[in-house]
Write an enzyme that holds these catalytic residues in place. Structure first.
Site, PDB file in Angstrom:
ATOM      1  N   TRP A 340       0.839  -1.222   0.000  1.00 57.44           N
ATOM      2  CA  TRP A 340       0.000   0.000   0.000  1.00 57.44           C
ATOM      3  C   TRP A 340       0.864   1.258   0.000  1.00 57.44           C
ATOM      4  CZ3 TRP A 340      -2.031   2.726   4.880  1.00 57.44           C
ATOM      5  CH2 TRP A 340      -1.115   2.621   5.945  1.00 57.44           C
ATOM      6  N   ASP A 341       2.147   1.087   0.311  1.00 55.63           N
ATOM      7  CA  ASP A 341       3.086   2.207   0.299  1.00 55.63           C
ATOM      8  C   ASP A 341       2.926   3.032  -0.984  1.00 55.63           C
ATOM      9  OD1 ASP A 341       3.895   0.014   1.918  1.00 55.63           O
ATOM     10  OD2 ASP A 341       5.965   0.722   2.001  1.00 55.63           O
ATOM     11  N   GLU A 479       0.222  -3.212  12.494  1.00 57.29           N
ATOM     12  CA  GLU A 479       0.360  -4.670  12.349  1.00 57.29           C
ATOM     13  C   GLU A 479       0.685  -5.385  13.659  1.00 57.29           C
ATOM     14  OE1 GLU A 479       3.261  -4.810   9.236  1.00 57.29           O
ATOM     15  OE2 GLU A 479       1.762  -4.468   7.662  1.00 57.29           O
ATOM     16  N   LYS A 591       1.867   0.041  16.180  1.00 53.33           N
ATOM     17  CA  LYS A 591       3.093   0.022  15.374  1.00 53.33           C
ATOM     18  C   LYS A 591       3.233   1.305  14.545  1.00 53.33           C
ATOM     19  CE  LYS A 591       5.492  -2.572  11.758  1.00 53.33           C
ATOM     20  NZ  LYS A 591       5.408  -3.620  10.736  1.00 53.33           N
ATOM     21  N   GLN A 592       2.125   1.741  13.967  1.00 50.99           N
ATOM     22  CA  GLN A 592       2.217   2.906  13.073  1.00 50.99           C
ATOM     23  C   GLN A 592       0.853   3.568  12.971  1.00 50.99           C
ATOM     24  OE1 GLN A 592       2.932  -0.216  10.009  1.00 50.99           O
ATOM     25  NE2 GLN A 592       2.302   1.392   8.624  1.00 50.99           N
TER      26      GLN A 592
HETATM   27  C1  BGC Z   1       4.701  -1.800   7.436  1.00 51.64           C
HETATM   28  C2  BGC Z   1       3.709  -1.812   6.289  1.00 51.64           C
HETATM   29  C3  BGC Z   1       4.446  -1.539   5.008  1.00 51.64           C
HETATM   30  C4  BGC Z   1       5.596  -2.513   4.813  1.00 51.64           C
HETATM   31  C5  BGC Z   1       6.437  -2.190   3.600  1.00 51.64           C
HETATM   32  C6  BGC Z   1       5.777  -2.830   7.150  1.00 51.64           C
HETATM   33  O1  BGC Z   1       6.706  -2.808   8.179  1.00 51.64           O
HETATM   34  O2  BGC Z   1       4.051  -2.084   8.642  1.00 51.64           O
HETATM   35  O3  BGC Z   1       2.730  -0.819   6.499  1.00 51.64           O
HETATM   36  O4  BGC Z   1       3.573  -1.616   3.942  1.00 51.64           O
HETATM   37  O5  BGC Z   1       6.431  -2.481   5.943  1.00 51.64           O
HETATM   38  O6  BGC Z   1       6.976  -0.907   3.694  1.00 51.64           O
END
Ligand code: BGC
Length: 768
Positions: A340-341, A479, A591-592
């Site tokens: 999704w980045d 996550e 986490k984010q």
């Molecule tokens: C993040 C995801 C991201 C992925 C790739 C993961 O650590 O939690 O949101 O899409 O890394 O960058």
């Protein structure tokens, strides 16, 4: 102009230090980090900036070169496709009769690298010595063409400082028989195939070496390996020029060998000067569309240039079959997979500054709809459920297990549970169409994506006894928490996705009735189904608590252990390592950005002061265990007027790759963080928002920024914006296109090519 003079000029970096990234490079242990940071890329070819001259076999820095879309599964047991490494065509060795010259790593600068971001190329230097008798100084220019993406150029200038001896220069390709199987190997042309994925690579090279201006003939040692031997003398200048042509083929009837031969022939006729000039002109053109200038904060200026440099190098508007991996083309982490980045953190930059690249990236999602439909059907749902990790076909490629941060083998559930990806793709489609007005794209591809993702959500959200639709068993952006129910981000984005699909169905029916008739027949989509979607949207559970306006991140989140993160300030590892996986899952540690990401993307879902309330609640609970997190927080903080805090997030985001704060840069640039930096600046500090009838700007600059200037494209128009905080003025110029409306602090102003807008702005309140 003599050859050497022109070469010398080419080797001179841009004089303005704000345009170059420089590293003296004394520490061989840091080679891998700078190989990423200084990588060169053009969206088709990506070359890490590892040492190429007399590289020792012990060197830790992998000299990888990548070709976008060249995926393979390494062996039958490991079915996860990854971007393969192609032969690296830059290697050079300088030798004497008694052996190779050695790199001198001592006190003072050694092997400095300079990334000339303005010109999009890498300059490097080194000195090779043999005791006190022989010493040569080498200066090198490397680029992959921004003008003609299949071409690469290496120019090397060797100056003999000391020594009269027999000297040998060997130019070779590294890894000719590494990941690919050679089908045809001639001296200067090769064709390889991948082991399992049915793709092919063509590579052709043209070289010439001049000693004191005289062309010298090489000895061919093996395919892709040449050497020249001559008698050296102090003051002697030797110069090597190497041009590479690279092609990928996905179809058996497409011969990449013929393609590279033709490309090389064409460029050999015009020569390296023309290749360089066209490359520089292509970069100048890109910077004219995407440049961002900050006055008053040199570090921020450099960080933004670095971000835009890598974002520009990551995309290829001419290849709608590839997208951008989480580390772009700069490193092996995440195997080149697309997340999704791209849609959420990168597309905004391309949409607003390079719509052709944005369109191509979205066409990749259109071409991978088949994989998304199959994934939904496999799990008993309808419509399009996009792969959480996607390679070239759109089939789910998330590995099933991995070694976690605690070094334990863990099951990876994101491939089945991180479902918001479908809404993220739909979001990017809508943003693109809103900003560009590209109706052809909407009708040909975008509408189908919106409808099929909406159909997925309508089948996914199930009605329950409370009269609401629930989406159970997912992972949100955070996550740390798995198999959760009703993630607010997922549900609200899904609802938004359905609503936009209904809008697009109505729009097509009204404006392009024949196209709508075709599409709805092909998708077997009838009014009754559209009506049922509308019911799903209206009854979607969102987790919003009416009394406070807070969205509960997922069902039961508010009951989890509330850990005070300030007690862990100064930690050097992520919070899930500090607390352990299980306790983290039982806690509110995030986490984010999750609800905060929702606030960044859909601010209108947060009425009145509830945006602030949600941010104040969630911001202290976030451990920023992902490189995607700080940018979203910075964007929201800036929009809410907390510019001091936003600037802090800006610096933390910039430091991810410039100071390697995630200790992970060796695996590639965190391209989403770079995109996030741009988003934070434009959507946060400048307060840009897209409306159906124009754009709005609500500036909130950090106190130290005297001004912020940038360019934008909006529906075929070019705009230049300057926010002059020192004089409290906002200046918007329309460089081309029809009159439009720009709202400043919500107040609309007309803008025309012959009549720019100059208006007063308020001083930012620096509170946080
Ligand atoms: C993040 C995801 C991201 C992925 C790739 C993961 O650590 O939690 O949101 O899409 O890394 O960058």
């Amino acid at each position: 102009m003599t050859d050497s003079k022109t070469l010398k000029q080419a080797l001179e970096p841009t004089a303005d230090a704000a345009w170059v990234l420089h590293d003296d490079g004394c520490d061989p242990l840091r080679e891998n980090d700078r190989a990423t940071r200084f990588a060169i890329s053009n969206g088709f070819l990506g070359v890490r900036a590892s040492q190429v001259i007399n590289r020792s076999p012990q060197s830790v820095a992998s000299p990888n070169t990548y070709v976008a879309g060249l995926f393979d599964t390494p062996d039958a047991d490991r079915a996860v496709p990854e971007l393969v490494c192609v032969p690296n065509g830059l290697q050079v060795r300088i030798g004497l009769p008694e052996g190779q010259l050695v790199q001198h790593f001592g006190p003072g600068p050694s092997h400095p690298l300079t990334l000339d971001m303005r010109r999009g190329l890498l300059l490097s230097e080194c000195r090779l010595v043999d005791g006190s008798d022989v010493s040569v100084r080498l200066r090198l220019l490397s680029l992959v063409s921004q003008d003609h993406r299949s071409l690469g150029l290496q120019l090397l200038d060797l100056e003999v400082e000391r020594g009269e001896t027999e000297m040998t220069l060997e130019a070779a390709f590294e890894g000719v028989d590494r990941d690919l199987v050679a089908e045809r190997l001639e001296n200067e042309l090769g064709v390889w195939r991948t082991r399992h994925s049915g793709k092919r690579l063509g590579l052709a090279v043209g070289l010439s070496l001049r000693i004191d201006g005289q062309e010298a003939a090489p000895v061919v040692l093996a395919p892709f390996k040449w050497s020249w031997t001559w008698r050296s003398r102090p003051g002697q200048i030797v110069y090597l020029e190497r041009i590479l042509a690279v092609a990928r083929s996905d179809a058996p009837d497409q011969d990449p060998g013929a393609e590279v031969r033709d490309d090389l022939k064409a460029v050999s006729q015009s020569g390296w000067r023309s290749l360089l000039a066209r490359h520089e002109a292509a970069w100048a053109n890109r910077w004219s569309f995407s440049g961002v200038e900050v006055e008053g904060d040199a570090a921020a200026q450099k960080a933004l240039r670095f971000a835009i440099y890598h974002l520009t190098g990551a995309a290829n508007p001419d290849d709608p079959r590839v997208s951008i991996g989480a580390r772009a083309l700069t490193g092996a982490d995440y195997r080149g997979h697309v997340f999704w980045d791209t849609e959420i953190f990168l597309l905004p930059f391309y949409i607003m500054t390079w719509p052709e690249a944005a369109r191509s990236l979205l066409m990749y999602r259109f071409h991978t709809l088949g994989g998304a439909r199959a994934k939904a059907a496999d799990r008993g749902w309808r419509g399009a459920f996009y792969a959480w990790e996607s390679a070239d076909s759109g089939i789910e490629t998330t590995p099933e297990q991995a070694v976690g941060p605690d070094r334990q083998i863990t099951d990876i559930l994101t491939g089945t549970q991180e479902q918001h990806i479908s809404a993220d793709v739909a979001y990017a489609v809508w943003q693109y169409w809103q900003a560009t007005g590209d109706d052809d794209f909407l009708v040909e591809a975008g509408a189908e994506i919106l409808l099929e993702t909406a159909r997925f959500w309508a089948s996914r959200a199930q009605p329950e006894a409370d009269g609401l639709r629930h989406i159970r068993g997912v992972i949100g952006p955070d996550e740390y928490h798995e198999t959760i129910d009703d993630n607010a981000f997922t549900n609200v984005m899904a609802r938004w996705n359905i609503r936009r699909a209904l809008d697009v169905a109505a729009l097509l029916g009204e404006r392009w009735p024949e196209r709508w008739a075709d599409l709805s027949i092909r998708l077997d989509l009838h009014d009754a189904e559209l009506k049922s979607w509308s019911d799903v949207a209206e009854t979607m559970a969102t987790g919003r608590v009416p009394a406070t306006g807070l969205f509960e991140q997922f069902a039961g989140y508010f009951d989890l252990e509330d850990v005070d993160l300030s007690a862990y300030a100064g930690r050097t590892v992520p919070m899930d390592v500090v607390l352990g996986r299980e306790r983290t899952q039982r806690s509110q540690v995030i986490k984010q950005a999750d609800v905060v990401a929702l606030l960044a993307l859909l601010p209108d879902e947060f009425a009145g002061e509830t945006g602030t309330a949600n941010f104040r609640y969630y911001e202290p609970r976030c451990g920023h265990g992902s490189s995607l997190s700080t940018a979203m927080h910075g964007l929201v903080a800036a929009r809410l007027g907390a510019t001091g805090m936003a600037l802090d997030y800006f610096r933390r985001t910039a430091a991810i790759d410039l100071a390697d704060t995630k200790v992970a840069i060796g695996g590639g640039i965190h391209i989403a963080a770079q995109g996030g930096l741009w988003m934070m600046t434009i959507f946060g500090f400048a307060g840009l928002a897209l409306r159906s009838d124009g754009i709005t700007l609500t500036p909130h600059l950090p106190a130290s920024w005297n001004s912020l200037s940038f360019s934008l494209q909006w529906r075929g128009r070019r705009l230049a914006v300057r926010i002059d905080q020192a004089n409290l003025k906002l200046d918007v110029r329309l460089d081309s296109g029809l009159p439009m409306t720009v709202a400043v602090y919500g107040e609309p102003h007309g803008l025309r090519v012959d009549q720019g807008l100059v208006t007063d702005i308020r001083r930012s309140d620096q509170g946080d």
